[in-house]
Motif scaffolding. Structure first.
Motif, short mmCIF file in Angstrom:
data_model
loop_
_atom_site.label_atom_id
_atom_site.label_comp_id
_atom_site.label_asym_id
_atom_site.label_seq_id
_atom_site.Cartn_x
_atom_site.Cartn_y
_atom_site.Cartn_z
N ASP A 174 0.84 -1.18 0.00
CA ASP A 174 0.00 0.00 0.00
C ASP A 174 0.88 1.24 0.00
OD1 ASP A 174 -2.56 -1.34 2.24
OD2 ASP A 174 -2.24 -1.58 0.09
N SER B 298 -4.30 7.54 -0.06
CA SER B 298 -3.61 6.26 -0.09
C SER B 298 -4.22 5.39 -1.18
CB SER B 298 -3.69 5.54 1.26
OG SER B 298 -5.01 5.12 1.52
N GLY C 179 -4.35 1.15 -2.37
CA GLY C 179 -4.03 -0.21 -2.00
C GLY C 179 -3.45 -1.00 -3.15
N SER D 189 -8.67 3.33 -3.47
CA SER D 189 -8.06 4.51 -2.88
C SER D 189 -8.86 5.08 -1.73
CB SER D 189 -7.87 5.58 -3.96
OG SER D 189 -9.12 5.99 -4.48
N LEU D 190 -8.17 5.85 -0.92
CA LEU D 190 -8.77 6.57 0.20
C LEU D 190 -8.26 8.00 0.09
CD1 LEU D 190 -10.36 6.29 2.92
CD2 LEU D 190 -8.15 5.93 4.02
N ARG E 132 0.16 -5.14 3.03
CA ARG E 132 -1.08 -4.37 3.03
C ARG E 132 -1.38 -3.80 4.41
NH1 ARG E 132 -5.68 -7.75 0.04
NH2 ARG E 132 -6.67 -5.72 0.23
N THR F 223 -7.73 -0.95 5.90
CA THR F 223 -8.26 0.32 5.40
C THR F 223 -8.42 1.36 6.50
OG1 THR F 223 -9.38 -0.84 3.61
CG2 THR F 223 -10.13 1.39 4.12
N SER F 224 -8.88 0.95 7.66
CA SER F 224 -9.15 1.90 8.74
C SER F 224 -7.87 2.50 9.32
CB SER F 224 -9.96 1.22 9.84
OG SER F 224 -9.26 0.11 10.37
N ARG G 96 -5.11 3.27 7.21
CA ARG G 96 -4.29 3.78 6.11
C ARG G 96 -4.08 5.28 6.17
NH1 ARG G 96 -6.90 0.59 1.17
NH2 ARG G 96 -6.11 2.37 0.01
#
Length: 125
Positions: free
Chosen positions: A32, A49, A51, A56-57, A100, A103-104, A106
């Protein structure tokens, strides 16, 4: 791994820039990647970010203006910045870690182990 950020510079309010971060030293496609920024006198903050599957975030402060993408064949992650504002002025850093990241997490700088040297973006009003 080594990260080399580039593409910063001086741009007028409303302009665009594309930052690049080139990675070397290990298989990039499994990691990531993220962009953070730090303005003078402020703490480092999350920007975006992406992955390994390219999901994306994006931080709320830049959502709809900034876009992150990656080219695994070239080991490059990009940050396309549009409609730039003076408050976007900062040093922008790319970051990664092996594997990786859930998500929470990143958006958290402390989960990234490898950082580039930063590239300065200055937006003039």
């Amino acid at each position: 791994v080594q990260l080399q950020a580039s593409g910063g510079g001086l741009v007028q309010d409303g302009g665009s820039l594309r930052l690049s971060c080139t990675a070397s030293g290990r298989t990039f496609s499994r990691d990531d990647m993220a962009w953070f920024r730090q303005a003078p006198g402020k703490e480092r903050e999350f920007v975006a970010s992406i992955g390994t599957g390219s999901g994306s975030l994006i931080a709320d402060s830049v959502k709809g203006r900034f876009f992150i993408s990656r080219d695994n064949a070239k080991n490059i992650v990009y940050l396309q910045m549009n409609s730039l504002k003076s408050e976007d002025t900062a040093v922008y850093y790319c970051a990664t870690r092996s594997g990786r990241i859930i998500t929470s997490w990143r958006h958290r700088a402390e989960v990234y182990s490898d950082w580039g040297q930063g590239t300065l973006v200055t937006v003039s009003s």
